[in-house]
Design an enzyme around this catalytic site. Structure first.
Site, PDB file in Angstrom:
ATOM      1  N   GLN A   1      -4.532  -4.940   7.186  1.00  0.00           N
ATOM      2  CA  GLN A   1      -5.547  -5.864   6.664  1.00  0.00           C
ATOM      3  C   GLN A   1      -5.550  -7.191   7.409  1.00  0.00           C
ATOM      4  O   GLN A   1      -6.211  -8.139   6.995  1.00  0.00           O
ATOM      5  CB  GLN A   1      -5.314  -6.127   5.167  1.00  0.00           C
TER       6      GLN A   1
ATOM      7  N   ASP B   1       3.149  -4.079   7.939  1.00  0.00           N
ATOM      8  CA  ASP B   1       1.881  -3.354   7.829  1.00  0.00           C
ATOM      9  C   ASP B   1       0.760  -4.361   8.084  1.00  0.00           C
ATOM     10  O   ASP B   1       0.478  -5.215   7.253  1.00  0.00           O
ATOM     11  CB  ASP B   1       1.781  -2.747   6.421  1.00  0.00           C
TER      12      ASP B   1
ATOM     13  N   LYS C   1     -10.193  -0.289  11.022  1.00  0.00           N
ATOM     14  CA  LYS C   1     -10.398  -1.528  10.288  1.00  0.00           C
ATOM     15  C   LYS C   1     -10.651  -2.694  11.244  1.00  0.00           C
ATOM     16  O   LYS C   1     -10.641  -3.864  10.862  1.00  0.00           O
ATOM     17  CB  LYS C   1      -9.183  -1.822   9.398  1.00  0.00           C
TER      18      LYS C   1
ATOM     19  N   CYS D   1      -4.768   2.445  -3.564  1.00  0.00           N
ATOM     20  CA  CYS D   1      -3.517   2.985  -3.023  1.00  0.00           C
ATOM     21  C   CYS D   1      -2.345   2.045  -3.245  1.00  0.00           C
ATOM     22  O   CYS D   1      -1.496   1.873  -2.369  1.00  0.00           O
ATOM     23  CB  CYS D   1      -3.646   3.333  -1.547  1.00  0.00           C
TER      24      CYS D   1
ATOM     25  N   HIS E   1       0.873  -1.182   0.000  1.00  0.00           N
ATOM     26  CA  HIS E   1       0.000   0.000   0.000  1.00  0.00           C
ATOM     27  C   HIS E   1       0.910   1.232   0.000  1.00  0.00           C
ATOM     28  O   HIS E   1       2.010   1.183   0.566  1.00  0.00           O
ATOM     29  CB  HIS E   1      -0.841  -0.062   1.278  1.00  0.00           C
TER      30      HIS E   1
END
Lengths: 410, 146
Positions: free
Chosen positions: A204, A201, A227, A365, A124
């Site tokens: 998700q 990261d 999220k 993104c 991302h």
């Protein structure tokens, strides 16, 4: 989870019961943001009505209790990702802020000319641009790990790209486009052999399966609250204590100091060193409530149920011969990126929206990944534990109707 | 299902322009060119204009994107060809105004020619930008001192 359990969960999300453009709502944009359940809203409301005050400042009762709740939230986050110490949890404004923090402090301090920073092509922009710009400032070299033919992370390429010159490896735990988890445990092992630091990261990943930063041996792990059922504007940076301790502060201001004189200053201990200014108090506490809610359902149960939904979606969507699906077909997460032959993703998203199906269309993104896949953009449907098979049936029917509308009747 | 609504957005004329775009080519002898991106979806429109004596003697576009963005650019080229620069700027203003919810009389909207069809996009707020970027590109191209 059985039907009854799902119905009970769905009752906590009244937004799911409304109609969109005259149709039943199928909310399939969870990778963008998740909805907030009523119990969390009630708790937030109640905190504002009974307990709100600034934290880490006043000695009064309200201030003390607000501080206690804020720090309890930190403790909940620590146990949620199995950090060794709550002081390794820094509250930020979001995953983007967390990743920028690492680049601006650890990166600024440790990256020099000709050093190598290794990313994956699927990152991302928020785990790509901080490193790209750092590399530009320092004259360092950026390298990208490529995909295999089946569009998974190429482990052979990992071994090629990570070298003795590699100082930082930045990688997504789960892709926001390709619908898969990366083998980050293996990547971390390879990176640690050359003493590179790994920045994960986790945006998700967090609300979809259990996370154990110690087992992964991640050096930094970043994610956002919104999220995972919490409000927007709150995020987390986990960092190993020895790394966080040697990093300079990110921002300067209140609460991050030890002692300030006219010409010098010392810094507070962890985690306050990285939390200048009044923090997002309700965001952090709300994140704590979100973790309570997720624990009540159980992360293992969530993972099992979402796997079941993902398999169901894959079986159905694979049968549509006019749909191209990106990412691997096996071990799919709840993120599905696809395109319909000869129909632009934005036209597909509008047509699905008219049928009550909320998805995202665009480059998500991740423009370098889009170029690698040879597309400009994709449609993305993303699941969470409050979705059900009806949502998926509605999506599949909606995709077929869309195909008929644009390609069948022209 | 609600796809009948979609007909107001994707009318036959729009679909025709999208699948058979008019004046979609680079123009070597252009007096001005402007690129506009829609960063949220990656759509790109490049508008080329050839202006002589304050008149648009030729106009074309290249780029890629959704049905709406491509049809809009195609219709725009037909609508502004042979118009004076000031007439074309008035048209860009009408289209941009409609995009931000300002009203215009039906006489004014008629000045847009075929492109008036795309003012229906205003009923689909999420897609307004798709239709409008080519008009922004035209405006910027015309305002360039060349």
């Amino acid at each position: 989870m059985d039907k009854e359990a799902i119905t009970k969960i769905r009752n906590d999300f009244p937004i799911l019961k409304q109609k969109i453009n005259g149709n039943r709502l199928a909310y399939l944009d969870n990778a963008a943001t998740m909805q907030m359940p009523v119990p969390i809203l009630h708790k937030i409301n109640s905190f504002y009505q009974t307990s709100y005050a600034n934290v880490h400042r006043s000695v009064d009762t309200l201030g003390f209790n607000a501080t206690k709740q804020y720090e309890e939230a930190r403790g909940k986050v620590a146990s949620f990702i199995n950090a060794a110490d709550a002081n390794e949890i820094i509250f930020t404004s979001g995953c983007t802020d967390s990743l920028n923090l690492v680049a601006a402090t650890y990166g600024e301090q440790n990256i020099h000319e000709q050093d190598e920073i290794v990313l994956t092509i699927m990152e991302h922009h928020s785990n790509l641009l901080p490193w790209q710009q750092l590399a530009k400032r320092k004259g360092a070299i950026l390298k990208y790990i490529d995909l295999t033919e089946s569009q998974t992370l190429d482990l052979d390429d990992v071994k090629k790209k990570i070298t003795a010159k590699t100082k930082i490896v930045a990688i997504a735990h789960a892709s926001n486009i390709l619908g898969m988890m990366n083998p980050i445990e293996e990547v971390i092992k390879i990176a640690h052999q050359v003493e590179a630091v790994v920045v994960v990261d986790g945006a998700q990943a967090v609300s979809h399966f259990p996370i154990d930063v110690q087992k992964l041996d991640a050096d930094f792990y970043a994610f956002s609250g919104h999220k995972m059922l919490a409000p927007t504007g709150i995020g987390v940076l986990y960092g190993k204590k020895n790394l966080l301790n040697q990093m300079p502060p990110y921002r300067f201001g209140g609460e991050m100091i030890g002692n300030v004189t006219k010409y010098n200053a010392t810094w507070a201990d962890l985690p306050q060193k990285f939390e200048a200014g009044t923090p997002n108090i309700i965001g952090a506490i709300g994140l704590g409530y979100a973790i309570d809610y997720l624990h009540e359902i159980g992360m293992n149960r969530i993972q099992t149920y979402e796997n079941e939904l993902s398999k169901y979606l894959m079986q159905k969507i694979e049968k549509l011969d006019f749909v191209a699906i990106y990412g691997p077909k096996e071990n799919h997460t709840g993120v599905f990126s696809f395109n319909l032959k000869n129909i632009h993703p934005h036209d597909v998203a509008t047509a699905l929206d008219m049928q009550g199906i909320e998805v995202r269309a665009g480059h998500h993104c991740a423009q370098p990944l889009m170029r690698r896949l040879g597309v400009e953009s994709t449609v993305r449907a993303s699941l969470s534990f409050y979705n059900n098979k009806e949502d998926i049936d509605q999506l599949i029917a909606g995709i077929s109707e869309t195909e008929e509308f644009f390609n069948g009747t022209k | 299902m609600g796809l009948n609504n979609l007909r107001t957005l994707y009318q036959a004329l729009v679909l025709d322009h999208a699948s058979h775009p008019r004046n979609k080519k680079e123009m070597k002898e252009a007096t001005a060119m402007q690129t506009v991106h829609n960063p949220s979806c990656g759509d790109t429109v490049n508008i080329f204009v050839k202006v002589q004596n304050e008149k648009i003697v030729d106009v074309s576009f290249t780029g890629s994107g959704c049905t709406i963005s491509q049809a809009s650019a195609s219709m725009l080229t037909q609508s502004v060809k042979d118009k004076s620069v000031s007439e074309a700027l008035e048209m860009t203003k009408i289209f941009s105004d409609l995009a931000i919810g300002k009203e215009h009389t039906s006489d004014e909207i008629e000045k847009l020619g075929d492109a008036a069809v795309l003012t229906q996009v205003m009923q689909f707020p999420a897609r307004i930008k798709c239709a409008t970027i080519s008009w922004w590109a035209l405006e910027q191209a015309l305002l360039k001192k060349g």
